[in-house]
Design a protein around this motif. Structure first.
Motif, PDB file in Angstrom:
ATOM      1  N   TYR A  94     -22.845  -4.859 -17.803  1.00  0.00           N
ATOM      2  CA  TYR A  94     -21.738  -5.747 -18.134  1.00  0.00           C
ATOM      3  C   TYR A  94     -21.822  -7.015 -17.290  1.00  0.00           C
ATOM      4  CZ  TYR A  94     -19.786  -1.404 -20.034  1.00  0.00           C
ATOM      5  OH  TYR A  94     -19.600  -0.232 -20.726  1.00  0.00           O
ATOM      6  N   SER A  95     -21.303  -8.095 -17.857  1.00  0.00           N
ATOM      7  CA  SER A  95     -21.212  -9.370 -17.150  1.00  0.00           C
ATOM      8  C   SER A  95     -19.744  -9.749 -16.987  1.00  0.00           C
ATOM      9  CB  SER A  95     -21.948 -10.464 -17.935  1.00  0.00           C
ATOM     10  OG  SER A  95     -23.328 -10.152 -18.054  1.00  0.00           O
ATOM     11  N   PRO A  96     -19.422 -10.590 -15.992  1.00  0.00           N
ATOM     12  CA  PRO A  96     -18.023 -10.998 -15.809  1.00  0.00           C
ATOM     13  C   PRO A  96     -17.524 -11.817 -16.986  1.00  0.00           C
ATOM     14  CG  PRO A  96     -19.501 -12.269 -14.395  1.00  0.00           C
ATOM     15  CD  PRO A  96     -20.327 -11.189 -15.015  1.00  0.00           C
ATOM     16  N   PRO A  97     -16.207 -11.812 -17.214  1.00  0.00           N
ATOM     17  CA  PRO A  97     -15.151 -11.224 -16.378  1.00  0.00           C
ATOM     18  C   PRO A  97     -15.084  -9.712 -16.498  1.00  0.00           C
ATOM     19  CG  PRO A  97     -14.206 -12.213 -18.349  1.00  0.00           C
ATOM     20  CD  PRO A  97     -15.655 -12.566 -18.363  1.00  0.00           C
ATOM     21  N   TYR A  98     -14.671  -9.067 -15.398  1.00  0.00           N
ATOM     22  CA  TYR A  98     -14.568  -7.615 -15.350  1.00  0.00           C
ATOM     23  C   TYR A  98     -13.098  -7.208 -15.438  1.00  0.00           C
ATOM     24  CZ  TYR A  98     -19.278  -8.131 -13.445  1.00  0.00           C
ATOM     25  OH  TYR A  98     -20.603  -8.463 -13.258  1.00  0.00           O
ATOM     26  N   LYS A  99     -12.814  -6.246 -16.324  1.00  0.00           N
ATOM     27  CA  LYS A  99     -11.451  -5.757 -16.494  1.00  0.00           C
ATOM     28  C   LYS A  99     -11.355  -4.298 -16.054  1.00  0.00           C
ATOM     29  CE  LYS A  99      -9.805  -8.817 -20.170  1.00  0.00           C
ATOM     30  NZ  LYS A  99      -9.126  -8.899 -21.485  1.00  0.00           N
ATOM     31  N   ILE A 100     -10.356  -4.031 -15.223  1.00  0.00           N
ATOM     32  CA  ILE A 100     -10.110  -2.682 -14.719  1.00  0.00           C
ATOM     33  C   ILE A 100      -8.686  -2.311 -15.099  1.00  0.00           C
ATOM     34  CG2 ILE A 100     -10.067  -1.200 -12.688  1.00  0.00           C
ATOM     35  CD1 ILE A 100     -11.885  -3.248 -11.316  1.00  0.00           C
ATOM     36  N   THR A 101      -8.535  -1.229 -15.858  1.00  0.00           N
ATOM     37  CA  THR A 101      -7.224  -0.810 -16.355  1.00  0.00           C
ATOM     38  C   THR A 101      -6.892   0.571 -15.817  1.00  0.00           C
ATOM     39  OG1 THR A 101      -7.529  -2.077 -18.399  1.00  0.00           O
ATOM     40  CG2 THR A 101      -5.822  -0.378 -18.405  1.00  0.00           C
ATOM     41  N   ALA A 102      -5.694   0.721 -15.260  1.00  0.00           N
ATOM     42  CA  ALA A 102      -5.259   1.999 -14.704  1.00  0.00           C
ATOM     43  C   ALA A 102      -3.953   2.422 -15.358  1.00  0.00           C
ATOM     44  CB  ALA A 102      -5.077   1.899 -13.197  1.00  0.00           C
ATOM     45  N   VAL A 103      -3.870   3.703 -15.707  1.00  0.00           N
ATOM     46  CA  VAL A 103      -2.626   4.280 -16.223  1.00  0.00           C
ATOM     47  C   VAL A 103      -1.883   4.909 -15.053  1.00  0.00           C
ATOM     48  CG1 VAL A 103      -1.658   6.154 -17.610  1.00  0.00           C
ATOM     49  CG2 VAL A 103      -3.410   4.660 -18.578  1.00  0.00           C
ATOM     50  N   GLY A 104      -0.643   4.507 -14.880  1.00  0.00           N
ATOM     51  CA  GLY A 104       0.170   5.009 -13.775  1.00  0.00           C
ATOM     52  C   GLY A 104       1.443   4.184 -13.663  1.00  0.00           C
ATOM     53  N   ASP A 105       2.134   4.327 -12.560  1.00  0.00           N
ATOM     54  CA  ASP A 105       3.345   3.553 -12.309  1.00  0.00           C
ATOM     55  C   ASP A 105       2.941   2.127 -11.939  1.00  0.00           C
ATOM     56  OD1 ASP A 105       5.594   2.302 -11.188  1.00  0.00           O
ATOM     57  OD2 ASP A 105       6.414   4.200 -10.468  1.00  0.00           O
ATOM     58  N   PRO A 106       3.232   1.126 -12.792  1.00  0.00           N
ATOM     59  CA  PRO A 106       2.791  -0.250 -12.512  1.00  0.00           C
ATOM     60  C   PRO A 106       3.272  -0.775 -11.167  1.00  0.00           C
ATOM     61  CG  PRO A 106       3.562  -0.061 -14.777  1.00  0.00           C
ATOM     62  CD  PRO A 106       3.919   1.222 -14.102  1.00  0.00           C
ATOM     63  N   GLU A 107       4.484  -0.414 -10.757  1.00  0.00           N
ATOM     64  CA  GLU A 107       5.017  -0.910  -9.487  1.00  0.00           C
ATOM     65  C   GLU A 107       4.224  -0.353  -8.311  1.00  0.00           C
ATOM     66  OE1 GLU A 107       9.240  -1.028  -6.976  1.00  0.00           O
ATOM     67  OE2 GLU A 107       9.171  -0.254  -9.033  1.00  0.00           O
ATOM     68  N   LYS A 108       3.912   0.942  -8.334  1.00  0.00           N
ATOM     69  CA  LYS A 108       3.129   1.549  -7.258  1.00  0.00           C
ATOM     70  C   LYS A 108       1.702   0.998  -7.236  1.00  0.00           C
ATOM     71  CE  LYS A 108       5.708   5.893  -7.050  1.00  0.00           C
ATOM     72  NZ  LYS A 108       5.636   7.377  -7.192  1.00  0.00           N
ATOM     73  N   LEU A 109       1.157   0.768  -8.421  1.00  0.00           N
ATOM     74  CA  LEU A 109      -0.193   0.203  -8.491  1.00  0.00           C
ATOM     75  C   LEU A 109      -0.220  -1.205  -7.901  1.00  0.00           C
ATOM     76  CD1 LEU A 109      -1.193   1.382 -12.094  1.00  0.00           C
ATOM     77  CD2 LEU A 109      -2.050   2.300  -9.933  1.00  0.00           C
ATOM     78  N   GLN A 110       0.794  -2.000  -8.207  1.00  0.00           N
ATOM     79  CA  GLN A 110       0.885  -3.347  -7.650  1.00  0.00           C
ATOM     80  C   GLN A 110       0.961  -3.310  -6.128  1.00  0.00           C
ATOM     81  OE1 GLN A 110       0.829  -6.477  -8.664  1.00  0.00           O
ATOM     82  NE2 GLN A 110       1.663  -6.739 -10.718  1.00  0.00           N
ATOM     83  N   LYS A 111       1.789  -2.422  -5.582  1.00  0.00           N
ATOM     84  CA  LYS A 111       1.929  -2.327  -4.134  1.00  0.00           C
ATOM     85  C   LYS A 111       0.619  -1.912  -3.482  1.00  0.00           C
ATOM     86  CE  LYS A 111       6.905  -1.275  -4.042  1.00  0.00           C
ATOM     87  NZ  LYS A 111       7.934  -0.259  -3.681  1.00  0.00           N
ATOM     88  N   ALA A 112      -0.109  -1.006  -4.122  1.00  0.00           N
ATOM     89  CA  ALA A 112      -1.385  -0.563  -3.563  1.00  0.00           C
ATOM     90  C   ALA A 112      -2.402  -1.695  -3.547  1.00  0.00           C
ATOM     91  CB  ALA A 112      -1.923   0.627  -4.370  1.00  0.00           C
ATOM     92  N   LEU A 113      -2.398  -2.509  -4.576  1.00  0.00           N
ATOM     93  CA  LEU A 113      -3.305  -3.657  -4.610  1.00  0.00           C
ATOM     94  C   LEU A 113      -2.965  -4.648  -3.503  1.00  0.00           C
ATOM     95  CD1 LEU A 113      -3.450  -4.326  -8.472  1.00  0.00           C
ATOM     96  CD2 LEU A 113      -5.282  -3.385  -7.066  1.00  0.00           C
ATOM     97  N   THR A 114      -1.683  -4.904  -3.321  1.00  0.00           N
ATOM     98  CA  THR A 114      -1.247  -5.863  -2.304  1.00  0.00           C
ATOM     99  C   THR A 114      -1.556  -5.377  -0.894  1.00  0.00           C
ATOM    100  OG1 THR A 114       0.547  -6.590  -3.773  1.00  0.00           O
ATOM    101  CG2 THR A 114       0.723  -7.177  -1.441  1.00  0.00           C
TER     102      THR A 114
END
Length: 259
Positions: free
Chosen positions: A194-214
């Motif tokens: 694959y070439s960029p752009p790269y997309k990563i999709t996760a199923v879960g609680d969006p708020e918790k996922l956002q906090k983990a990224l931050t």
């Protein structure tokens, strides 16, 4: 006293002796070596220009072809697996409790489809003519402007830490043995390129996922390059999505000692 038969007679022409000349032998050797080099070059080139990068282009074409082939084989494998599972459910003779346990194991293994609220992160290379946007930072090296393996791994790891139930990178589901690897400016995932752009999709609680990224230190470091050099970073809540089940082989491949 010498024999008269062995000596030149008076009045006869003098006999000239031929001397060995190393220069002639060296000249012959040089021409022979040059001929060997020309023949070897011709045999190697096979009528092509060996001073171009055409061979590299052919190699990249081969990689893309194998990647597409692996994609088709993965789709065929998924179809066959669904057929086998349908036949097994009809004729396996298992109890309802056993079927439920098997379904739970398959869900944890990532081989079944997964539906739920999702968060998608998109990473992309910076523009090739990017310059430092903030004072105090050096002008970018080419290495600063591309997505690296550790950047993708940082997003995937943060999503797992944020409680993701399942993750998809590009169009492939990740399982416990999946390896996110980059070679040059391309991502190689489970036999596909694959070439960029790269997309990563996760199923879960969006708020918790956002906090983990931050909270991820690796992503905080990546964000410096986003703000200074313009690397791509986009986070989106996708609502309800369905991740595909992993369709590749689950056999482990490992090195063996030579006997």
């Amino acid at each position: 006293m010498s024999n008269s038969a062995d000596s030149p007679q008076a009045g006869s022409s003098p006999v000239r002796m031929r001397r060995f000349r190393p220069v002639r032998v060296l000249t012959v050797a040089v021409f022979a070596l040059a001929g060997l080099i020309f023949f070897t070059s011709f045999n190697t080139a096979k009528g092509t220009n060996i001073r171009t990068d055409a061979s590299l282009l052919k190699l990249s074409d081969l990689i893309q072809e194998r990647s597409h082939k692996n994609g088709r084989l993965g789709e065929n494998n998924a179809t066959l697996r669904e057929d086998v599972e349908a036949l097994a459910e009809r004729d396996d003779g298992s109890t309802k409790a056993e079927d439920e346990r098997l379904a739970a194991l398959e869900g944890n293994a990532g081989t079944q489809k997964l539906k739920g609220e999702a968060l998608t992160v998109t990473l992309n290379d910076a523009p090739p003519n990017a310059t430092a946007k903030l004072p105090g930072y050096p002008e970018p090296q080419p290495d600063y402007l591309v997505i690296h393996q550790q950047d993708l791994q940082a997003v995937v790891n943060a999503m797992w830490q944020g409680g993701a139930k399942g993750i998809k990178v590009m169009d492939q589901r990740l399982i416990s043995t999946s390896a996110v690897r980059c070679v040059g400016n391309t991502l190689i995932l489970q036999g596909r390129v694959y070439s960029p752009p790269y997309k990563i999709t996760a199923v879960g609680d969006p708020e918790k996922l956002q906090k983990a990224l931050t909270a991820s230190p690796a992503i905080q470091n990546y964000m410096v390059y986003v703000n200074v050099y313009g690397l791509g970073w986009k986070v989106e809540e996708k609502g309800a999505v369905t991740l595909p089940g992993y369709s590749g082989t689950v056999d482990l491949h490992y090195a063996k000692p030579v006997e």
